[in-house]
Design a protein around this motif. Structure first.
Motif, PDB file in Angstrom:
ATOM      1  N   SER A  78      19.644  31.566  40.802  1.00 52.38           N
ATOM      2  CA  SER A  78      19.601  31.695  39.233  1.00 52.38           C
ATOM      3  C   SER A  78      19.060  33.229  38.934  1.00 52.38           C
ATOM      4  CB  SER A  78      18.264  30.935  38.703  1.00 52.38           C
ATOM      5  OG  SER A  78      17.093  31.251  39.360  1.00 52.38           O
ATOM      6  N   LYS A  79      18.677  33.935  40.000  1.00 52.71           N
ATOM      7  CA  LYS A  79      18.522  35.273  39.657  1.00 52.71           C
ATOM      8  C   LYS A  79      19.975  36.198  39.656  1.00 52.71           C
ATOM      9  CE  LYS A  79      15.715  39.271  41.871  1.00 52.71           C
ATOM     10  NZ  LYS A  79      14.870  39.508  43.193  1.00 52.71           N
ATOM     11  N   THR A  80      19.766  37.011  38.568  1.00 54.01           N
ATOM     12  CA  THR A  80      20.800  38.297  38.405  1.00 54.01           C
ATOM     13  C   THR A  80      20.172  39.362  37.987  1.00 54.01           C
ATOM     14  OG1 THR A  80      22.483  36.416  37.941  1.00 54.01           O
ATOM     15  CG2 THR A  80      23.119  38.888  37.590  1.00 54.01           C
ATOM     16  N   THR A  81      20.347  40.487  38.909  1.00 53.38           N
ATOM     17  CA  THR A  81      19.836  41.834  38.351  1.00 53.38           C
ATOM     18  C   THR A  81      20.933  42.586  37.565  1.00 53.38           C
ATOM     19  OG1 THR A  81      20.210  42.567  40.380  1.00 53.38           O
ATOM     20  CG2 THR A  81      18.114  41.739  40.217  1.00 53.38           C
ATOM     21  N   HIS A  82      22.239  42.475  38.294  1.00 54.88           N
ATOM     22  CA  HIS A  82      23.363  43.344  37.784  1.00 54.88           C
ATOM     23  C   HIS A  82      24.646  42.524  37.742  1.00 54.88           C
ATOM     24  CE1 HIS A  82      20.339  46.401  39.054  1.00 54.88           C
ATOM     25  NE2 HIS A  82      20.812  47.384  38.287  1.00 54.88           N
ATOM     26  N   HIS A  83      25.391  42.600  36.799  1.00 52.79           N
ATOM     27  CA  HIS A  83      26.349  41.741  36.243  1.00 52.79           C
ATOM     28  C   HIS A  83      27.707  42.845  36.046  1.00 52.79           C
ATOM     29  CE1 HIS A  83      27.799  37.404  35.408  1.00 52.79           C
ATOM     30  NE2 HIS A  83      28.609  38.313  35.491  1.00 52.79           N
ATOM     31  N   PHE A  84      28.731  42.569  36.895  1.00 52.47           N
ATOM     32  CA  PHE A  84      29.951  43.457  36.726  1.00 52.47           C
ATOM     33  C   PHE A  84      30.929  42.699  35.647  1.00 52.47           C
ATOM     34  CE2 PHE A  84      28.143  44.464  40.652  1.00 52.47           C
ATOM     35  CZ  PHE A  84      28.411  46.036  40.811  1.00 52.47           C
ATOM     36  N   VAL A  85      31.046  43.324  34.739  1.00 51.55           N
ATOM     37  CA  VAL A  85      32.179  42.849  33.696  1.00 51.55           C
ATOM     38  C   VAL A  85      33.127  43.931  33.338  1.00 51.55           C
ATOM     39  CG1 VAL A  85      30.531  41.035  32.844  1.00 51.55           C
ATOM     40  CG2 VAL A  85      30.721  43.316  31.856  1.00 51.55           C
ATOM     41  N   TYR A  86      34.258  43.530  32.513  1.00 53.91           N
ATOM     42  CA  TYR A  86      35.048  44.454  31.827  1.00 53.91           C
ATOM     43  C   TYR A  86      35.248  43.587  30.489  1.00 53.91           C
ATOM     44  CZ  TYR A  86      38.344  41.343  34.282  1.00 53.91           C
ATOM     45  OH  TYR A  86      39.162  40.256  34.806  1.00 53.91           O
ATOM     46  N   PRO A  87      35.697  44.250  29.380  1.00 54.67           N
ATOM     47  CA  PRO A  87      35.881  43.712  28.038  1.00 54.67           C
ATOM     48  C   PRO A  87      36.358  42.228  28.100  1.00 54.67           C
ATOM     49  CG  PRO A  87      36.334  45.711  27.800  1.00 54.67           C
ATOM     50  CD  PRO A  87      36.371  45.715  29.479  1.00 54.67           C
ATOM     51  N   GLU A  88      37.198  41.921  28.991  1.00 51.79           N
ATOM     52  CA  GLU A  88      37.968  40.714  28.831  1.00 51.79           C
ATOM     53  C   GLU A  88      37.362  39.638  29.754  1.00 51.79           C
ATOM     54  OE1 GLU A  88      40.861  44.045  28.128  1.00 51.79           O
ATOM     55  OE2 GLU A  88      39.533  43.547  29.987  1.00 51.79           O
ATOM     56  N   SER A  89      36.273  40.056  30.524  1.00 52.48           N
ATOM     57  CA  SER A  89      35.647  39.190  31.265  1.00 52.48           C
ATOM     58  C   SER A  89      34.049  39.070  30.810  1.00 52.48           C
ATOM     59  CB  SER A  89      35.588  39.353  32.819  1.00 52.48           C
ATOM     60  OG  SER A  89      35.049  40.671  33.150  1.00 52.48           O
ATOM     61  N   TYR A  90      33.899  39.623  29.714  1.00 48.80           N
ATOM     62  CA  TYR A  90      32.382  39.706  29.331  1.00 48.80           C
ATOM     63  C   TYR A  90      31.834  38.273  29.116  1.00 48.80           C
ATOM     64  CZ  TYR A  90      28.492  40.293  26.328  1.00 48.80           C
ATOM     65  OH  TYR A  90      27.195  40.155  25.633  1.00 48.80           O
ATOM     66  N   LYS A  91      30.390  38.054  29.286  1.00 51.18           N
ATOM     67  CA  LYS A  91      29.882  36.842  29.105  1.00 51.18           C
ATOM     68  C   LYS A  91      28.391  37.353  28.655  1.00 51.18           C
ATOM     69  CE  LYS A  91      28.196  34.343  32.555  1.00 51.18           C
ATOM     70  NZ  LYS A  91      26.679  34.393  32.276  1.00 51.18           N
ATOM     71  N   GLU A  92      27.516  36.588  27.802  1.00 47.58           N
ATOM     72  CA  GLU A  92      26.307  36.954  27.444  1.00 47.58           C
ATOM     73  C   GLU A  92      25.208  36.840  28.938  1.00 47.58           C
ATOM     74  OE1 GLU A  92      24.659  34.990  23.946  1.00 47.58           O
ATOM     75  OE2 GLU A  92      26.580  35.493  22.756  1.00 47.58           O
ATOM     76  N   MET A  93      24.370  37.728  28.916  1.00 50.21           N
ATOM     77  CA  MET A  93      23.529  37.516  29.903  1.00 50.21           C
ATOM     78  C   MET A  93      22.357  37.782  29.699  1.00 50.21           C
ATOM     79  SD  MET A  93      24.898  41.051  31.391  1.00 50.21           S
ATOM     80  CE  MET A  93      26.799  40.542  31.194  1.00 50.21           C
ATOM     81  N   ALA A  94      21.309  37.505  30.355  1.00 52.06           N
ATOM     82  CA  ALA A  94      19.957  37.649  30.099  1.00 52.06           C
ATOM     83  C   ALA A  94      19.333  39.025  29.775  1.00 52.06           C
ATOM     84  CB  ALA A  94      18.968  37.008  31.165  1.00 52.06           C
TER      85      ALA A  94
END
Length: 342
Positions: free
Chosen positions: A185-201
């Motif tokens: 459940s732990k996330t410190t860093h999330h890699f995205v580009y505009p087309e793969s964006y998702k909301e994050m904590a």
């Protein structure tokens, strides 16, 4: 400057402790053998020990083994370039001309906005530095979990192990809710580009991998006017991410991954490979989960049901087989720990 000051303080503390311990040991030795303490002899012996310390190369971390250490594998040493900077920062917001020209061709953007003006505007909005992953410290052992999206994570029961890491790196639309026992459940860093964006904590840092100038402009408008809502597919007008939590993946680093690691296979690297090589540069111990096919040879996301064994393997953009072989080779030379799942 803060990071440099911290390193200087730690180095001074280390040398001071070394002097203190050496003085104690040598003083005790002299007290046992003679009744007078020879300060001249003490200085000579300490000088010899100090020269040995300076001569002996410093290890890049305090782990048992450090992923960036050289001299263990020629294959790795030929590909790994410690001088490459994974982040584009407000202090170093320049893209070399050759890297910029190569990067512009990745998605064939027509009439891109001026890159210097775009970067100036972007870093006028976000700090672009100060993230813990941007600071290295030889006195720590930075353990990172790079979590891919493979279906082999299902029923893996890796969740607890993944959450035990200092940093947990995830990518694209990867969910954790409902899959905690397998993916954590732990996330410190999330890699995205505009087309793969998702909301994050709120406490998660978003690392944006830009494949075109429009991606950088999207960040600007997503934090201000909300005018960009389409690239080659619809993208969110606005994003709910703290400005200080937004980091930019360096386009020059993408080119480095493509040339040094991919050896020009595919058109450009996948998010998975970009995340993995990124971790090699910023972490001391790298543990990899959720890469490759499942035990039946199926390539699919862990949150989906996809019976096709070839999905996501050869897209015409990324060479999945060659990228996976890089992962296996890194594991075979013990630069990463690779967990295959089910």
């Amino acid at each position: 400057m803060v990071a440099v000051r911290k390193r200087n303080v730690k180095m001074f503390t280390f040398v001071f402790l070394l002097i203190t311990i050496t003085s104690f040991v040598l003083n005790y030795k002299h007290q046992v053998t003679i009744t007078t303490w020879d300060i001249k002899q003490l200085i000579i012996q300490f000088s010899e020990q100090f020269r040995k310390l300076i001569k002996y190369p410093r290890r890049p971390c305090s782990c048992t083994t450090c992923v960036s250490e050289r001299g263990r594998s020629l294959w790795f040493d030929q590909r790994f370039n410690q001088t490459m900077q994974p982040f584009l920062t407000s202090r170093d917001a320049l893209i070399p001309e050759d890297s910029y020209r190569w990067w512009l061709k990745l998605q064939g953007e027509k009439s891109p906005k001026n890159i210097n003006d775009t970067l100036k505007e972007l870093f006028g909005i976000i700090p672009g530095d100060g993230d813990p992953l941007q600071e290295r410290d030889i006195f720590t052992c930075r353990r990172c979990a790079v979590v891919g999206n493979s279906g082999n994570l299902r029923q893996s029961q890796y969740g607890h192990d993944i959450d035990s890491h200092d940093f947990v790196l995830r990518m694209n639309r990867a969910p954790t809710a409902g899959f905690e026992s397998d993916v954590g459940s732990k996330t410190t860093h999330h890699f995205v580009y505009p087309e793969s964006y998702k909301e994050m904590a709120e406490n998660v840092s978003m690392i944006v991998i830009p494949f075109k100038t429009l991606d950088l402009r999207w960040i600007v408008t997503a934090l201000t006017t909300g005018t960009i809502n389409f690239t080659y597919v619809p993208v969110p007008r606005k994003i709910k991410v703290k400005k200080e939590k937004i980091l930019i993946y360096n386009p020059a680093f993408i080119k480095y991954v493509y040339e040094n690691w991919l050896q020009h296979h595919g058109r450009y690297p996948s998010t998975g490979l970009l995340s993995l090589v990124f971790a090699l540069h910023v972490c001391d111990e790298v543990n990899v989960y959720g890469f490759g096919a499942d035990s039946r040879g199926h390539w699919h996301h862990y949150w989906e049901n996809n019976p096709s064994a070839g999905a996501f393997r050869q897209t015409g953009v990324h060479d999945g087989d060659f990228e996976f072989n890089i992962t296996l080779t890194l594991a075979s030379i013990e630069k990463i720990n690779f967990f295959k799942g089910r």
